[in-house]
Design a protein around this motif. Sequence first.
Motif, PDB file in Angstrom:
ATOM      1  N   PHE A  64      -1.948   1.520  -3.229  1.00 52.85           N
ATOM      2  CA  PHE A  64      -3.036   2.286  -2.645  1.00 52.85           C
ATOM      3  C   PHE A  64      -4.112   1.419  -1.995  1.00 52.85           C
ATOM      4  N   PHE A  65      -4.402   0.263  -2.559  1.00 53.55           N
ATOM      5  CA  PHE A  65      -5.587  -0.475  -2.144  1.00 53.55           C
ATOM      6  C   PHE A  65      -5.298  -1.817  -1.475  1.00 53.55           C
ATOM      7  N   LYS A  66      -4.046  -2.238  -1.430  1.00 53.84           N
ATOM      8  CA  LYS A  66      -3.697  -3.480  -0.746  1.00 53.84           C
ATOM      9  C   LYS A  66      -2.476  -3.221   0.141  1.00 53.84           C
ATOM     10  N   PRO A  67      -2.690  -2.593   1.293  1.00 54.89           N
ATOM     11  CA  PRO A  67      -1.561  -2.227   2.170  1.00 54.89           C
ATOM     12  C   PRO A  67      -0.671  -3.425   2.492  1.00 54.89           C
ATOM     13  N   GLY A  68       0.621  -3.269   2.262  1.00 57.11           N
ATOM     14  CA  GLY A  68       1.587  -4.305   2.563  1.00 57.11           C
ATOM     15  C   GLY A  68       1.845  -5.261   1.423  1.00 57.11           C
ATOM     16  N   GLU A  69       0.948  -5.310   0.419  1.00 55.71           N
ATOM     17  CA  GLU A  69       1.121  -6.238  -0.694  1.00 55.71           C
ATOM     18  C   GLU A  69       2.365  -5.916  -1.505  1.00 55.71           C
ATOM     19  N   LEU A  70       2.615  -4.631  -1.731  1.00 60.16           N
ATOM     20  CA  LEU A  70       3.793  -4.216  -2.503  1.00 60.16           C
ATOM     21  C   LEU A  70       5.072  -4.612  -1.788  1.00 60.16           C
ATOM     22  N   THR A  71       5.074  -4.480  -0.466  1.00 58.88           N
ATOM     23  CA  THR A  71       6.243  -4.883   0.321  1.00 58.88           C
ATOM     24  C   THR A  71       6.474  -6.387   0.222  1.00 58.88           C
ATOM     25  N   LYS A  72       5.404  -7.168   0.330  1.00 62.22           N
ATOM     26  CA  LYS A  72       5.530  -8.626   0.239  1.00 62.22           C
ATOM     27  C   LYS A  72       6.075  -9.044  -1.126  1.00 62.22           C
ATOM     28  N   LYS A  73       5.511  -8.486  -2.189  1.00 58.95           N
ATOM     29  CA  LYS A  73       5.947  -8.848  -3.530  1.00 58.95           C
ATOM     30  C   LYS A  73       7.411  -8.476  -3.749  1.00 58.95           C
TER      31      LYS A  73
END
Length: 345
Positions: A64-73
């Motif tokens: 929700f709060f760090k767009p793209g971070e989940l994809t990178k991880k």
Amino acid sequence: MRALRKTKNCLNCHTPLDEVYNYCPLCGQQNDDKNVSFKELSRDLFENFFSFDSRLAHTFFPFFFKPGELTKKYNEGKRFTYANPIRLYIIVSFFYFFVLNSMMGDLTREFSQAFDTPEADSVKTAIQNEVEFNMDSIKNTPPIMVSLDGDSLAEGDENSWPLKNWQWKLLYEKLNDNSISEQALYDSLKIEDRGAITRLTIKQIIRIYKRDKETLVSEIVQNLSVMMFVLIPVFALLLKLMYARRKTLYVNHLIHTIHLHTFAFLVYGVAIVFVHWIFESEEVHEWIMMITVFTVFIYSFLSFKRVYNQSWKKTVLKYWISSWFYFYILVFAIVIELLISLLIF
């Protein structure tokens, strides 16, 4: 993930099993007893399907709060820590298309009820009188001749499409007569000698008008969910082309696309709930939709920036190009989906 309920003998081939065996060494079946209480089965289903554990908690903040971070991880290999993107998409898309279907069903019922009022009947009568007047005027007008390879054809001749004037008038008069079946009305038009496309078009017009509109809307929404699932790999391919020089694997673009669609579906679904069931003010509705579109737009842009880590100028350019391409693809796909839905209804 729950522990296996191991048995002393394989449930498939009855081979004796030691406690250390997770699978039968003879037949390969998992050493797990499925004969459990409904309470245990429900708990397992809830935990396995919805992943209601630490992974969901770890997924919440970056999603929700760090767009793209989940994809990178996830693309870096940290996959067990976070919720599976496909499972997350399925849950959120189910929520979105459920509320969309419910809203469209309510709007369809409201429209049908409004169309059955005395005021609406008077409007329909006026329209019918106007149509009949125009039909009579057309029938009394001399035929217009057009030249086609040396031959002359009159407007309204056998080559007109899809129906002649008298057939349209008959169709309009009999559509509201519930005592006439779909097949009987179709047979009365006498179009057996027309082309297959013409016959199919008229048959679908009769079927759609005669049958329940809520069912039609529900099928359109269901087909829309399938269409969106098909478009996700298409958008991932578009990203692959946009970032071809980076040599990024297609599956990494696919994960990014799934996360973007999941967020968009969740935000749009919540917006529908607020607009249709909570707030009644039209002004509030406009603000909610504006904020929703803006949120999805900014989230997607920031996700592009974090995932591909390019300059702001390149990110703006590639995001703008890919968004417009995807917009036109989406519009085209929706038109095709509507046509297919109307044809197979």
